[in-house]
Structures are given as C-alpha cells and as structure tokens.
Design a protein around this motif. Structure first.
Motif, PDB file in Angstrom:
ATOM      1  N   PRO A   1      51.358  30.896  40.832  1.00 18.57           N
ATOM      2  CA  PRO A   1      51.118  29.492  40.480  1.00 18.57           C
ATOM      3  C   PRO A   1      49.692  29.103  40.844  1.00 18.57           C
ATOM      4  CG  PRO A   1      52.291  29.624  42.559  1.00 18.57           C
ATOM      5  CD  PRO A   1      52.198  31.035  42.035  1.00 18.57           C
ATOM      6  N   ARG A   2      49.181  28.071  40.140  1.00 17.03           N
ATOM      7  CA  ARG A   2      47.801  27.629  40.371  1.00 17.03           C
ATOM      8  C   ARG A   2      46.873  28.846  40.288  1.00 17.03           C
ATOM      9  NH1 ARG A   2      45.404  24.947  45.906  1.00 17.03           N
ATOM     10  NH2 ARG A   2      43.571  23.932  45.025  1.00 17.03           N
ATOM     11  N   ALA A   3      47.015  29.576  39.198  1.00 12.22           N
ATOM     12  CA  ALA A   3      46.437  30.909  39.084  1.00 12.22           C
ATOM     13  C   ALA A   3      44.914  30.923  39.154  1.00 12.22           C
ATOM     14  CB  ALA A   3      46.906  31.567  37.785  1.00 12.22           C
ATOM     15  N   ALA A   4      44.254  29.908  38.650  1.00 13.58           N
ATOM     16  CA  ALA A   4      42.794  29.893  38.725  1.00 13.58           C
ATOM     17  C   ALA A   4      42.339  29.854  40.178  1.00 13.58           C
ATOM     18  CB  ALA A   4      42.239  28.699  37.953  1.00 13.58           C
ATOM     19  N   HIS A   5      43.057  29.113  41.003  1.00 16.14           N
ATOM     20  CA  HIS A   5      42.740  29.057  42.426  1.00 16.14           C
ATOM     21  C   HIS A   5      42.991  30.416  43.079  1.00 16.14           C
ATOM     22  CE1 HIS A   5      42.612  27.650  46.578  1.00 16.14           C
ATOM     23  NE2 HIS A   5      43.812  28.162  46.762  1.00 16.14           N
ATOM     24  N   VAL A   6      44.103  31.061  42.732  1.00 16.62           N
ATOM     25  CA  VAL A   6      44.408  32.380  43.287  1.00 16.62           C
ATOM     26  C   VAL A   6      43.342  33.391  42.865  1.00 16.62           C
ATOM     27  CG1 VAL A   6      46.050  34.307  43.192  1.00 16.62           C
ATOM     28  CG2 VAL A   6      46.877  31.969  43.523  1.00 16.62           C
ATOM     29  N   GLU A   7      42.909  33.321  41.618  1.00 17.73           N
ATOM     30  CA  GLU A   7      41.844  34.220  41.163  1.00 17.73           C
ATOM     31  C   GLU A   7      40.571  33.998  41.972  1.00 17.73           C
ATOM     32  OE1 GLU A   7      39.282  35.260  37.102  1.00 17.73           O
ATOM     33  OE2 GLU A   7      41.148  34.099  36.968  1.00 17.73           O
ATOM     34  N   GLU A   8      40.235  32.744  42.224  1.00 17.45           N
ATOM     35  CA  GLU A   8      39.039  32.451  43.020  1.00 17.45           C
ATOM     36  C   GLU A   8      39.196  32.974  44.447  1.00 17.45           C
ATOM     37  OE1 GLU A   8      36.831  30.437  46.008  1.00 17.45           O
ATOM     38  OE2 GLU A   8      38.888  29.817  45.582  1.00 17.45           O
ATOM     39  N   ARG A   9      40.388  32.866  45.017  1.00 17.71           N
ATOM     40  CA  ARG A   9      40.638  33.374  46.370  1.00 17.71           C
ATOM     41  C   ARG A   9      40.511  34.897  46.401  1.00 17.71           C
ATOM     42  NH1 ARG A   9      39.281  31.232  50.106  1.00 17.71           N
ATOM     43  NH2 ARG A   9      37.845  30.469  48.529  1.00 17.71           N
ATOM     44  N   LEU A  10      41.009  35.573  45.376  1.00 13.64           N
ATOM     45  CA  LEU A  10      40.864  37.030  45.304  1.00 13.64           C
ATOM     46  C   LEU A  10      39.388  37.428  45.258  1.00 13.64           C
ATOM     47  CD1 LEU A  10      43.732  37.809  42.791  1.00 13.64           C
ATOM     48  CD2 LEU A  10      43.496  38.915  45.024  1.00 13.64           C
ATOM     49  N   ARG A  11      38.596  36.694  44.517  1.00 15.36           N
ATOM     50  CA  ARG A  11      37.167  37.001  44.422  1.00 15.36           C
ATOM     51  C   ARG A  11      36.446  36.770  45.750  1.00 15.36           C
ATOM     52  NH1 ARG A  11      35.432  37.601  39.124  1.00 15.36           N
ATOM     53  NH2 ARG A  11      36.879  36.867  37.501  1.00 15.36           N
ATOM     54  N   SER A  12      37.019  35.933  46.606  1.00 15.60           N
ATOM     55  CA  SER A  12      36.351  35.600  47.864  1.00 15.60           C
ATOM     56  C   SER A  12      36.648  36.598  48.983  1.00 15.60           C
ATOM     57  CB  SER A  12      36.774  34.199  48.318  1.00 15.60           C
ATOM     58  OG  SER A  12      38.119  34.201  48.781  1.00 15.60           O
ATOM     59  N   LEU A  13      37.539  37.561  48.738  1.00 15.37           N
ATOM     60  CA  LEU A  13      37.875  38.551  49.763  1.00 15.37           C
ATOM     61  C   LEU A  13      36.670  39.417  50.101  1.00 15.37           C
ATOM     62  CD1 LEU A  13      41.352  39.747  48.435  1.00 15.37           C
ATOM     63  CD2 LEU A  13      40.961  38.696  50.679  1.00 15.37           C
ATOM     64  N   ASP A  14      36.628  39.880  51.339  1.00 13.53           N
ATOM     65  CA  ASP A  14      35.627  40.877  51.711  1.00 13.53           C
ATOM     66  C   ASP A  14      35.931  42.217  51.053  1.00 13.53           C
ATOM     67  OD1 ASP A  14      34.554  38.936  53.327  1.00 13.53           O
ATOM     68  OD2 ASP A  14      35.379  39.751  55.190  1.00 13.53           O
ATOM     69  N   PHE A  15      37.236  42.497  50.887  1.00 12.43           N
ATOM     70  CA  PHE A  15      37.611  43.792  50.316  1.00 12.43           C
ATOM     71  C   PHE A  15      38.987  43.676  49.657  1.00 12.43           C
ATOM     72  CE2 PHE A  15      39.701  47.930  50.505  1.00 12.43           C
ATOM     73  CZ  PHE A  15      38.757  48.715  49.867  1.00 12.43           C
ATOM     74  N   LEU A  16      39.100  44.231  48.445  1.00 14.34           N
ATOM     75  CA  LEU A  16      40.363  44.250  47.699  1.00 14.34           C
ATOM     76  C   LEU A  16      40.603  45.641  47.143  1.00 14.34           C
ATOM     77  CD1 LEU A  16      42.816  42.948  46.238  1.00 14.34           C
ATOM     78  CD2 LEU A  16      41.241  42.318  44.382  1.00 14.34           C
ATOM     79  N   ALA A  17      41.776  46.195  47.452  1.00  9.07           N
ATOM     80  CA  ALA A  17      42.204  47.472  46.877  1.00  9.07           C
ATOM     81  C   ALA A  17      43.493  47.242  46.108  1.00  9.07           C
ATOM     82  CB  ALA A  17      42.434  48.513  47.963  1.00  9.07           C
ATOM     83  N   VAL A  18      43.565  47.781  44.895  1.00 11.96           N
ATOM     84  CA  VAL A  18      44.739  47.613  44.039  1.00 11.96           C
ATOM     85  C   VAL A  18      45.241  48.978  43.605  1.00 11.96           C
ATOM     86  CG1 VAL A  18      45.586  46.731  41.829  1.00 11.96           C
ATOM     87  CG2 VAL A  18      44.015  45.347  43.205  1.00 11.96           C
ATOM     88  N   ALA A  19      46.535  49.230  43.800  1.00 11.66           N
ATOM     89  CA  ALA A  19      47.189  50.424  43.274  1.00 11.66           C
ATOM     90  C   ALA A  19      48.085  49.984  42.130  1.00 11.66           C
ATOM     91  CB  ALA A  19      48.016  51.117  44.361  1.00 11.66           C
ATOM     92  N   ASP A  20      47.852  50.531  40.946  1.00  8.37           N
ATOM     93  CA  ASP A  20      48.626  50.099  39.786  1.00  8.37           C
ATOM     94  C   ASP A  20      48.607  51.191  38.729  1.00  8.37           C
ATOM     95  OD1 ASP A  20      50.142  48.517  38.046  1.00  8.37           O
ATOM     96  OD2 ASP A  20      48.953  46.719  38.467  1.00  8.37           O
ATOM     97  N   VAL A  21      49.458  50.992  37.740  1.00  7.20           N
ATOM     98  CA  VAL A  21      49.560  51.920  36.613  1.00  7.20           C
ATOM     99  C   VAL A  21      48.467  51.644  35.585  1.00  7.20           C
ATOM    100  CG1 VAL A  21      51.036  52.584  34.674  1.00  7.20           C
ATOM    101  CG2 VAL A  21      52.039  52.226  36.949  1.00  7.20           C
ATOM    102  N   VAL A  22      48.146  50.363  35.406  1.00  5.64           N
ATOM    103  CA  VAL A  22      47.178  49.950  34.394  1.00  5.64           C
ATOM    104  C   VAL A  22      46.072  49.130  35.052  1.00  5.64           C
ATOM    105  CG1 VAL A  22      48.911  49.932  32.555  1.00  5.64           C
ATOM    106  CG2 VAL A  22      48.479  47.845  33.870  1.00  5.64           C
ATOM    107  N   LEU A  23      44.991  48.926  34.324  1.00  2.00           N
ATOM    108  CA  LEU A  23      43.897  48.107  34.827  1.00  2.00           C
ATOM    109  C   LEU A  23      44.227  46.644  34.518  1.00  2.00           C
ATOM    110  CD1 LEU A  23      41.145  48.356  36.259  1.00  2.00           C
ATOM    111  CD2 LEU A  23      40.076  48.280  33.998  1.00  2.00           C
ATOM    112  N   SER A  24      45.051  46.064  35.370  1.00  2.62           N
ATOM    113  CA  SER A  24      45.496  44.685  35.178  1.00  2.62           C
ATOM    114  C   SER A  24      44.344  43.721  35.428  1.00  2.62           C
ATOM    115  CB  SER A  24      46.635  44.380  36.157  1.00  2.62           C
ATOM    116  OG  SER A  24      46.126  44.343  37.492  1.00  2.62           O
TER     117      SER A  24
END
Length: 708
Positions: free
Chosen positions: A421-444
């Motif tokens: 929910p409030r996805a634009a805010h969540v996207e902005e919070r993800l961009r503000s991380l010092d480090f993000l690692a994602v394990a996934d099947v596709v490039l989501s």
C-alpha cells in the motif's frame, strides 16, 4: 487464453516420464504433472489430486513459460559503482557484496538495522530457513513477509475465537455437502477458478450460495443471493445479520452453553446494529438481510468463508470476528459440514507464517514471546534462547522504516514496489536504503532497485513442501534442471550464513531442512513432526493435514483433516465470542475525494504480476490496468468505455482506461493491482493498519476521478 473457470490440462505426452508437482500460484496448490515434450516443459492433468482433479486455470497451464531463460534471471547482477547500472557478476562476488552490506550495517547501526522481507510463495523449507537466518545469522528482529498483506486479519480472528489459525478447518470437499455458504469478499471464479466447482456442486446438491461483494462478479452471478455492501462496511453487515438471528430466535442456545464463552457481551454489541441502521451504513436493504438470515439458518449445516474483501481493512480482525460470531451463535462451527474458513490467497501463505517469516512467530506457529517456545526452538537450533531477538515490525511498518531505522534489506520472493500500500512511498523508502539485496526468479520492479540481484530457482526446478489453504501439506518435486547460473534460495542462505560465521546451521538439501523443521514444530500448534517426505509421496501425493504429531514411538501421523469437532484449541476447549462494533474506514469520502476505491485481482494475472506479466498468453487476455465504474458515475464525469481516467487519492495518482459496467456500485470504483507504472493501483491505497493483525487497508480509500 480461454477464460473458462477451470479447463483440464493436456493429456500426458507419450513416452515421456511425468513428475508430479503443484501449481506455483494460488493457495489451492492444484496438482499437475510435468513432462518434457516437443515444445519443452508441458503441463498435463493429474486427476488423482483431490483439490482440482486435473482442472487448471490459465495461469497454471502456462506456468512453464516462466521457466524460459528469455523471461527469467539466469545470472547474478550487481550495481556498478562506476556507472550505477546493474551488471553481471559471479556468484562469489554477489554473495560477498551482500554479506559485506549486511555486515557493515550491523557494525554501524546494530543488528536491528538489517531487515529481512520474505514471500508467501516460498516453500516451507525456505520460509523456515529465512526466519532462522534472520534471528540466528543476522540476530535481527526485523523480519516479516508479504503474507501479512494476505490473510493476517483472518488469522488473528481465528486465534482469538478458536485458539488456532488454519485457513480452512475442513477440506474443500466438505463445501458441497453443507446446506448454505456465505462467501464474503471473494471472487473465486477469477482468483481460484478450479475451486468454483465446489460452489457449483453445492447448488446442484440443493444448497444455497450467498455472495457478499460490492461488485457483481462472475462468482456473484452464481449466487442465490448477492449482497452488495458499500466497501468497508462488512463489519456492520455481519453484526446486522447477528442482530436478526437473535431477534428472530434463531440462536443455538445449547451449542452456546456447551461449547462457547463470552456470548452475553457479543450479543449486546450486535443488538446495537438494528436492521434499518445497518441498511443505512451498508446500502443493503433490510429484506435482503432477512433473506440472508433465513437461508443461512434454514439449512441443517452452513459455512462462512471469507477472503481479502473483509480482511484487508483497518478493522479486518473485528470484521472476521463478527462473521465467526455469527457462526458460533447459530451452532455453525465445530460440527460436520459447518464452520468458518478463510480462503488463503498466496501459494504458501499458510506455511509461510507457520514456520518463521512472520515478525512475532517461531516455527510450528509458536509465539516468539513464549519462553517455552523460545527454549524449544533454540534447542533445535543449538543457540541460547536469550540470543533470539523479540518480535519485530509488521510488513508495512518494516517497509516504512527503510532508510531510517532499517538501513539494509534482504528481500526474497516479493515485489512491494507494486504490491505494498502507498506504493510510491514504499518505492521511495527502498531507494533510500544503504543496501538492498533481492533474490527472485525474475527482474521485478523491486529487483531493479537492488544493489545485488540473486537469480534463484522456481517451483519446477526445486523440491520442497507447501501448505495449501486447507492446511494440507504437499510435496512439490523437482521436474527440470535450472539454468547453470541459478541457485536455490537454500544455497543462497547457506552462502550468506557461512560468510557471517553460521554456515553449519543452514543445510542446502530441502529434505534435511524439513527434518529440522519437523523437530522445531513438534508440540507446537502447527505440528509437522509426524510428516516426512516419504509420507508425502504416498497416496498419489494427496498430502497430509496438520496438525500431524508423530506418535510416541516416532511413527508418522495420519493428520487432521477436520478441526474442532470435539473441542476448540483454547485452554478450556470452548470457542470465544469477541464483542465487536462497527466503525468507519480510516478514510471516508468527502467533498474533495467523493468516491470509494476498492482493489482486487483478475483471472489472467496474479499478485504483483511479476511472473504472469511475462507470459504472452496471459497478457493477451489481461494486457493492462483499468478503472471499473458505474454508468451513472461515468455519465457525471463524461467518461465513455476505454477513455483514460485519472484516479487520485491523497497518496498519489493512477491513470487507466475506463471500463463502464453496472456490475459495480455507483459510489465505488475498482482497479486491479497487478501492474506497475502509471496504472499502479497501490499508488492510491491507504496504509492504515488493523490494530491487531497489522493488515493494511487495501480494500477501501477515498478518491476522485478526472476525465483526461
């Protein structure tokens, strides 16, 4: 793609050995066989599996398309420090980069600055290992998963009332044998098409179907009675029905006296919701309320089944509790072919929280705050109970804390850029991380923001167990070999734990992990100790229902298909009435935002669409987002079919073509949530949280519409 609710799969390819497995998508976990044919991996029918008996929806039939290297990740990616772009890397480089990012965060900010976010599509083994990794290897309390967005309100209400949460306390096969079903906030015909047969059989057997939904969906068209309440008023509706049950003398006093507690308080709360008052709140006419009570109470047995409609609200726990109260007051629980059940959404949403992904739970559905539970699990893990962190933040709260208290995040099998929910805010919070690692099947869409992307195996390339909406534990078996550059999630966690000094506690073989899970769950509410891979391969792979404790001599158990027939899982064996009262949604319409928005799924796409949007056949059937609105509302706006419409809330703006239909209330618009970009429905949705379950209010918020 055919839009038939459930088509049979193709017959088996001649001369090709078949591998029995299960669909990777919803919580039905439909059985299927896979063979390698002239066109590559093909799905063939598996008629012996009791849930779907060979029938599959289009998503299941086309699931092998995502196995293609053309649409999925096949090598690790790291973000170049020189260009800022994601570039191919070796596995050693990628894992070193992840371990370094997490280690730096712990050293500078403490363990709780490292977050872990999981997914309801992970197998039980992976969910278990992820929870253990967070609490042992990282030492963080900050772990939750996207299943919090699925059925957490139903889980909380079930725990309060029955002392135990299992999606359905009975097999699906019991549904056609009851007399009446109230289906609340579910469009089975599009979300779980093979399950629609159970409602069809119910009516063929003389039973009745009541559907509660603000839209006249394909499922509602099958109903004997369709109630279309204003979004966010399901709680008032349930209380109004209970009021009528009391007023008309339809309560089961013997059942209430013998098997429940708390009735007087719950009855008093319900009596404040008289029919005319409920009609004003919900828009459901009093005669329809009376018809619903007559049908429900006139049957010898009856069920209430809920889904995301009543659950994804800031009062979802109380709303589900009100429907449970209706079942208890009429003696429609703890008896054959009667009861309350939740239609879990995600493929392993049930098992995912049972074994450690949820912020407040340990394996076996044990409470993280229970000293005995901590001691038991710590003993299995070989660590000091005092070393285990306490409960952390719930899913949205964890995402909202990114870039603040949460500095680094390891994310597996989730796409919150589209699904939160409030996805634009969540996207902005993800961009503000010092480090993000994602394990996934596709490039989501979420993986595109990561510093490191780890390509992992998917359903047909790995062995593991899942737990479907019935509480049926199933074995999905590896049918094909993954591309050379892809590793399993268990391998990823082992590699990271090893770099953090804990490699010995994280095996990579699924069966070895499951054997440890059995020991960790033993004696807990979700006891899997009497289940083994060998047992799951028996009986044509039909699965075993938990709880399934091992016998005193260690022999495998038989499982428990039907719960509560003798006693409920509370201390005294009685079900608990919980008094609840209606309250408004967190955000009601006003002059600036006069229309209600509700969201949901369509037949050909699934969840955030990260996988289904990569399947040509599914995209042909459902190519993009839309805004469903009533002709009267469309006329006021001057909007016609396919005109672009902007939907604006206090959190953002989404644009999609209009779909004009009288199947929706005139005060409400609907958007599916599968797409990113300008048509992202979750840009608009409200993050208000249920105080008990911490479920966000996806299903109702205030918006205005603008003709473009």
């Amino acid at each position: 793609m055919s839009t038939a609710p459930a088509a049979p799969a193709a017959p088996a390819a001649s001369g090709s050995p078949a591998t029995s497995t299960h669909c990777p998508y919803c919580a039905l976990q439909c059985g299927m066989d896979l063979v390698t044919g002239p066109q590559g991996v093909e799905v063939v029918e598996r008629t012996g599996f009791p849930v779907n008996k060979g029938a599959l929806c289009g998503k299941g039939r086309t699931a092998p398309a995502v196995l293609s290297s053309r649409v999925r990740l096949t090598e690790p990616l790291v973000r170049s420090r020189a260009t800022g772009e994601l570039t191919p890397a070796t596995w050693e480089e990628a894992l070193d980069r992840v371990a370094d990012g997490l280690t730096r965060t712990r050293a500078e900010y403490g363990a709780d600055a490292c977050g872990v976010f999981g997914g309801g599509g992970l197998t039980n083994e992976k969910a278990y290992a992820l929870g253990k990794f967070a609490r042992v290897a990282l030492g963080t309390s900050q772990i939750d998963y996207n299943g919090r967005f699925c059925m957490s309100s139903a889980a909380a209400a079930g725990q309060r009332a029955f002392g135990l949460d299992r999606g359905l306390p009975f097999p699906l096969e019991d549904i056609p044998r009851t007399g009446c079903v109230i289906l609340v906030g579910s469009n089975l015909a599009e979300t779980m098409p093979p399950a629609l047969r159970y409602l069809t059989e119910l009516r063929e057997n003389g039973g009745t179907l009541i559907v509660v939904d603000p839209r006249r969906t394909r499922t509602a068209e099958q109903a004997d009675l369709h109630l279309a309440p204003r979004p966010g008023t399901d709680l008032a509706l349930a209380l109004g029905l209970l009021h009528l049950v009391v007023a008309e003398g339809r309560t089961d006093e013997a059942f209430i006296d013998e098997r429940t507690s708390g009735w007087e308080e719950a009855r008093a709360a319900a009596m404040a919701h008289w029919p005319e008052h409920v009609e004003r709140i919900t828009g459901v006419a009093v005669p329809q309320l009376r018809d619903a009570v007559r049908l429900f109470c006139g049957a010898d047995a009856a069920m209430v089944l809920t889904a995301r409609g009543p659950e994804q609200q800031s009062k979802g726990t109380d709303t589900v509790g009100a429907w449970i109260n209706l079942c208890l007051a009429t003696g429609r629980a703890g008896r054959p072919f009667s009861g309350y059940g939740c239609l879990t959404g995600q493929g392993n949403g049930q098992g995912g929280r049972e074994h450690g992904q949820k912020a407040d739970q340990l394996p076996g559905y044990r409470k993280l705050t229970d000293p005995a539970a901590r001691a038991h699990v710590a003993g299995v893990w070989g660590v000091d109970p005092d070393s285990l962190p306490g409960p952390g933040r719930s899913a949205y709260e964890l995402l909202d804390a990114m870039g603040g208290d949460i500095r680094s995040l390891l994310l597996m099998g989730s796409n919150p850029v589209v699904s939160a929910p409030r996805a634009a805010h969540v996207e902005e919070r993800l961009r503000s991380l010092d480090f993000l690692a994602v394990a996934d099947v596709v490039l989501s869409e979420t993986a595109r923001l990561a510093d490191v992307v780890l390509p992992v195996t998917q359903w047909a390339e790995e062995t593991g167990t899942v737990t479907n909406l019935e509480g049926r534990v199933l074995l999905r078996q590896r049918a094909v070999t993954a591309p050379a550059g892809v590793r399993g999630d268990l391998d990823v966690l082992h590699g990271l734990a090893e770099r953090l000094g804990h490699g010995k506690g994280f095996p990579t073989e699924p069966e070895e992990v499951f054997e440890e899970l059995r020991r960790a769950s033993a004696g807990g509410p979700a006891d899997y100790s009497g289940i083994s891979y060998g047992r799951l391969r028996e009986d044509d792979g039909k699965g075993v229902f938990w709880p399934c404790p091992a016998s005193a001599d260690g022999a495998m158990g038989e499982g428990t298909p039907r719960l509560f027939l003798e006693r409920f899982a509370t201390g005294d064996g009685r079900a608990r009435f919980v008094p609840v009262v209606h309250r408004d949604a967190a955000e009601e319409p006003d002059a600036e935002y006069p229309v209600l928005l509700t969201t949901g799924r369509v037949l050909a796409q699934y969840q955030s669409g990260a996988q289904t949007r990569r399947v040509d056949e599914l995209n042909a059937a459902a190519p993009g987002p839309f805004v469903e609105l009533h002709p009267r509302l469309a006329a006021r706006l001057g909007v016609e079919e396919d005109d672009p419409v902007a939907v604006v809330s206090r959190r953002g703006r989404a644009v999609a073509p209009a779909r004009v239909t009288s199947a929706i209330r005139a005060d409400t618009v609907f958007m599916p949530f599968h797409w990113p970009g300008e048509g992202r429905a979750n840009t608009l949705t409200h993050p208000a949280l249920d105080p008990v379950s911490r479920m966000p209010e996806f299903k109702v918020c205030a918006v205005r519409l603008e003709r473009l």
